[in-house]
Design an enzyme around this catalytic site. Sequence first.
Site, PDB file in Angstrom:
ATOM      1  N   GLY A  69     -54.978 -70.554  -8.314  1.00  0.00           N
ATOM      2  CA  GLY A  69     -55.433 -71.836  -8.842  1.00  0.00           C
ATOM      3  C   GLY A  69     -55.687 -71.774 -10.335  1.00  0.00           C
ATOM      4  N   HIS A  97     -22.766 -93.220   0.913  1.00  0.00           N
ATOM      5  CA  HIS A  97     -22.317 -92.150   1.802  1.00  0.00           C
ATOM      6  C   HIS A  97     -21.247 -91.324   1.103  1.00  0.00           C
ATOM      7  CE1 HIS A  97     -21.105 -90.067   5.435  1.00  0.00           C
ATOM      8  NE2 HIS A  97     -19.846 -90.307   5.098  1.00  0.00           N
ATOM      9  N   GLU A 131     -53.130 -79.410 -31.742  1.00  0.00           N
ATOM     10  CA  GLU A 131     -52.665 -78.448 -30.722  1.00  0.00           C
ATOM     11  C   GLU A 131     -52.835 -77.033 -31.271  1.00  0.00           C
ATOM     12  OE1 GLU A 131     -51.501 -78.220 -27.373  1.00  0.00           O
ATOM     13  OE2 GLU A 131     -51.657 -76.149 -28.024  1.00  0.00           O
ATOM     14  N   TYR A 189     -48.346 -73.343  -5.153  1.00  0.00           N
ATOM     15  CA  TYR A 189     -47.204 -73.759  -5.964  1.00  0.00           C
ATOM     16  C   TYR A 189     -46.634 -72.587  -6.785  1.00  0.00           C
ATOM     17  CZ  TYR A 189     -47.792 -78.849  -5.375  1.00  0.00           C
ATOM     18  OH  TYR A 189     -47.839 -80.130  -4.883  1.00  0.00           O
ATOM     19  N   SER A 195     -55.615 -76.814 -18.602  1.00  0.00           N
ATOM     20  CA  SER A 195     -56.233 -75.852 -17.683  1.00  0.00           C
ATOM     21  C   SER A 195     -55.738 -74.436 -17.985  1.00  0.00           C
ATOM     22  CB  SER A 195     -55.876 -76.226 -16.245  1.00  0.00           C
ATOM     23  OG  SER A 195     -54.479 -76.145 -16.062  1.00  0.00           O
ATOM     24  N   GLY A 234     -52.033 -65.517  -3.329  1.00  0.00           N
ATOM     25  CA  GLY A 234     -52.068 -66.984  -3.307  1.00  0.00           C
ATOM     26  C   GLY A 234     -50.709 -67.575  -2.996  1.00  0.00           C
ATOM     27  N   GLY A 271     -49.516 -73.596 -31.337  1.00  0.00           N
ATOM     28  CA  GLY A 271     -48.432 -73.410 -32.307  1.00  0.00           C
ATOM     29  C   GLY A 271     -47.180 -74.179 -31.941  1.00  0.00           C
ATOM     30  N   GLU A 309     -43.095 -70.488  -6.032  1.00  0.00           N
ATOM     31  CA  GLU A 309     -41.986 -70.654  -6.988  1.00  0.00           C
ATOM     32  C   GLU A 309     -41.640 -69.313  -7.648  1.00  0.00           C
ATOM     33  OE1 GLU A 309     -42.277 -75.387  -8.243  1.00  0.00           O
ATOM     34  OE2 GLU A 309     -42.810 -73.911  -9.742  1.00  0.00           O
TER      35      GLU A 309
END
Length: 466
Positions: free
Chosen positions: A272, A445, A34, A184, A146, A181, A37, A188
């Site tokens: 995107g 309920h 990775e 999502y 991504s 855009g 870090g 948010e």
Amino acid sequence: MSEKFQVVVIGGGPGGYVCAIRLAQLGLKTACIESRGSLGGTCLNVGCIPSKSLLNLSEEFHKVKNLLNKGIEVGEVKLNLGQMMKSKDKAVTVLTKGVEFLFKKNKVSYFKGLGRIKSKNEISIKDFNDKEITINTDKIVIATGSLPVPLPGVKFDEKVILSSTGALKIDKVPKKMVIVGGGYIGLEMGSVWSRLGSEVHVVEFLEHITPGMDMEISNEFMKILKKQGIRFHMQHKVEKIQKKKSGAVVSTTDKNGEKNDFDCDVVLVSVGRKPNTEGLNLDAIGVELDKKERIKTDKNFKTNQNNIFAIGDVITGPMLAHKAEDEGIAVAENIAGQSGHVNYDTIPGVIYTTPEVATIGKTEEQLKEMNISYKVGKFSFMANSRAKAIDEAEGFVKILADSKTDKVLGAHLIGPHAGELIAEIGIAMEFGASSEDIARTCHAHPTFSEAVKEAALSVDKRAIHS
Ligand code: FAD
Ligand code: NAD
């Protein structure tokens, strides 16, 4: 002699780290590389977790300010943005460290640095001091995720022109924020900053927000967000974004050819994300990409190279953490000789606004296009006793079932805790349940989940409370 592994996973996001743990559980000698870090990828570091933390904290702030209407008097409520950011950062650190602990527990070797495929069995790792080592491996899983897509000619400076990463660490509430855009991220993060006091304008290319979502839900969602104060400018094409001495101007052309300039303190570009294959040396290795530059795989996540696999945001499919995780598990099981698989018909999508939006399976538009005859069951949270009791009764549950077999084909929810309620429908769909199966299941309920039961009853036109 360089160290030798059975499998090396490149990328420690929800796809990569889950895959590495599963491989180790299955007895394979595994390493994960990775480069940022800390483990957890986009999701834990600059995605799902910090955004949900800020969504929660900003909602708490907003709720406290409105307690007076509910008969609760509190003193002056003030925002301490610095403290709020610290609280968000703490959530990130706890979780990323947690993944490191899981690696140790499962004996996954963790290499910090940038991975590059040197040959089909060799990976070089450049650490943060530019020191390079090479490790050997039988198999490789690419899980490099991504990156945000910028607009042509527009560079993120993360101060005025922001990607989602910059929008998670603004140090002063902007007076005016433009969001390019209405998907999502835009909705948010727009909700977060709107609740904290920004005037938020969403500039969207299409005529509706959240493309691909069931239209009825998308329309209701926009109506609710408008009521909350977010302003929408639909069918607007962004021509340019120019930085000023302070802030920026976003210039657009609308569907009638009219030009508009939006002055703002900050602009978030959320149009995107693109697969991240930078620096992996895929060309030289001969790993094939598709037209959208995603790594091409077969249904077992194998690339055109026999020992190289790929999962998560870097391949086709929705860019969601749980999709990446499930692919990580499936590919690990396949590599270990088992039959891992992912059911792409039952991957839920959730937008964590207030109210939440959750969706699974086919939309009404898709069923029409596929010529599948279906029945619709709908139930409004206005008639759900729990939602009424706590005054969170916006939205509805919509279930789509096959007209002949009654099998549940999709469900779309907007309302309180929709992101949790969708799990019940996911399980029902995995078991091939009918809407009647859900309708005949006893639901406690008073719970929000009774709205799911009532929507299922409504497929057969026999809802009780509406
Ligand atoms: P990533 O999480 O992107 O991880 C890939 C990792 O690989 C990165 O850490 C990167 O540093 C590393 N890497 C890349 N190249 C190399 C290399 N050469 N060597 C070593 N390491 C490398 N999804 C949800 O399901 N729910 C949400 O609520 C949600 N919220 C989001 C909010 C925001 C603001 C954003 C941006 C995304 C959100 N997502 C959400 C999407 C989710 O984060 C991604 O779908 C998910 O992280 C993809 O996982 P992945 O493992 O494929 O890739
Ligand atoms: P998105 O695909 O969700 O939305 C992008 C929006 O931008 C669309 O509505 C699109 O029509 C619009 N758009 C595209 N080009 C435009 C232009 N030039 N001008 C104006 N509008 C334009 O993308 P995103 O919001 O950047 O998020 C990326 C991905 O990250 C999401 O698709 C999702 O997979 C993931 N994500 C998930 C969550 C979650 O699960 N809650 C949260 C955040 C991000």
